[in-house]
Motif scaffolding. Sequence first.
Motif, PDB file in Angstrom:
ATOM      1  N   TYR A 250       0.844  -1.192   0.000  1.00  0.00           N
ATOM      2  CA  TYR A 250       0.000   0.000   0.000  1.00  0.00           C
ATOM      3  C   TYR A 250       0.881   1.245   0.000  1.00  0.00           C
ATOM      4  O   TYR A 250       1.757   1.399   0.842  1.00  0.00           O
ATOM      5  CB  TYR A 250      -0.926   0.009   1.215  1.00  0.00           C
ATOM      6  CG  TYR A 250      -1.854   1.193   1.220  1.00  0.00           C
ATOM      7  CD1 TYR A 250      -2.981   1.207   0.406  1.00  0.00           C
ATOM      8  CD2 TYR A 250      -1.593   2.301   2.017  1.00  0.00           C
ATOM      9  CE1 TYR A 250      -3.831   2.300   0.384  1.00  0.00           C
ATOM     10  CE2 TYR A 250      -2.436   3.393   2.006  1.00  0.00           C
ATOM     11  CZ  TYR A 250      -3.552   3.393   1.184  1.00  0.00           C
ATOM     12  OH  TYR A 250      -4.383   4.481   1.160  1.00  0.00           O
ATOM     13  N   GLY A 251       0.687   2.115  -0.969  1.00  0.00           N
ATOM     14  CA  GLY A 251       1.497   3.316  -1.104  1.00  0.00           C
ATOM     15  C   GLY A 251       2.782   3.087  -1.877  1.00  0.00           C
ATOM     16  O   GLY A 251       3.522   4.030  -2.136  1.00  0.00           O
ATOM     17  N   GLY A 252       3.040   1.835  -2.267  1.00  0.00           N
ATOM     18  CA  GLY A 252       4.291   1.485  -2.937  1.00  0.00           C
ATOM     19  C   GLY A 252       4.403   2.006  -4.353  1.00  0.00           C
ATOM     20  O   GLY A 252       3.445   1.955  -5.128  1.00  0.00           O
ATOM     21  N   THR A 253       5.593   2.486  -4.676  1.00  0.00           N
ATOM     22  CA  THR A 253       5.839   3.068  -6.004  1.00  0.00           C
ATOM     23  C   THR A 253       7.129   2.548  -6.634  1.00  0.00           C
ATOM     24  O   THR A 253       7.590   3.097  -7.630  1.00  0.00           O
ATOM     25  CB  THR A 253       5.937   4.605  -5.912  1.00  0.00           C
ATOM     26  OG1 THR A 253       7.024   4.938  -5.040  1.00  0.00           O
ATOM     27  CG2 THR A 253       4.647   5.226  -5.404  1.00  0.00           C
ATOM     28  N   THR A 254       7.736   1.529  -6.028  1.00  0.00           N
ATOM     29  CA  THR A 254       9.024   1.027  -6.514  1.00  0.00           C
ATOM     30  C   THR A 254       8.974  -0.494  -6.654  1.00  0.00           C
ATOM     31  O   THR A 254       8.023  -1.142  -6.219  1.00  0.00           O
ATOM     32  CB  THR A 254      10.163   1.393  -5.548  1.00  0.00           C
ATOM     33  OG1 THR A 254      10.015   0.610  -4.352  1.00  0.00           O
ATOM     34  CG2 THR A 254      10.189   2.877  -5.219  1.00  0.00           C
TER      35      THR A 254
END
Length: 159
Positions: A43-47
């Motif tokens: 959750y909230g991950g972008t990588t």
Amino acid sequence: MRKKLSAVFAGLVLLLAFQAGSAFAESKLDTEVSKLIGIDYDYGGTTTSGFDCSGFTAYVFKKLGMTLPHSSAQQFKLGDKVAKADLQAGDLVFFNTSGKGVSHVGVYVGDNKFAHAASKGVTISGLDEKYYAARYLGARRVMSEETYKKVTSDSAAVL
């Protein structure tokens, strides 16, 4: 060991899916998506350490030279509406998974399938799967025709 086998299996399934009707086999879009299959949901991950759905789409599009906001609701406001019958590889597809409007996004990859960061990690699902079919809200085309040709042509893989 189980996680590695699952990732290998998912990669094989993806490879077979792309070979059996993808609109962009061997393209830059295919290459970017296939590298991410099996990465965990975060959750909230972008990588590549973990993605949520809009983090995944933003990451893929950044690799294709475009910037998207890290919010499925904000991504839904971009581009042009696309009818389900007119979807092309690279279109964003949106779902109401929370009961409160746009809450999930993926990238259409052709053959009625889309790539997305689901609770089980980055995967390919069918738009006609019961869960997603019941929650489908619409699609947006955020790529220009020029960008689409660059990232979906076979020669784009070598860019």
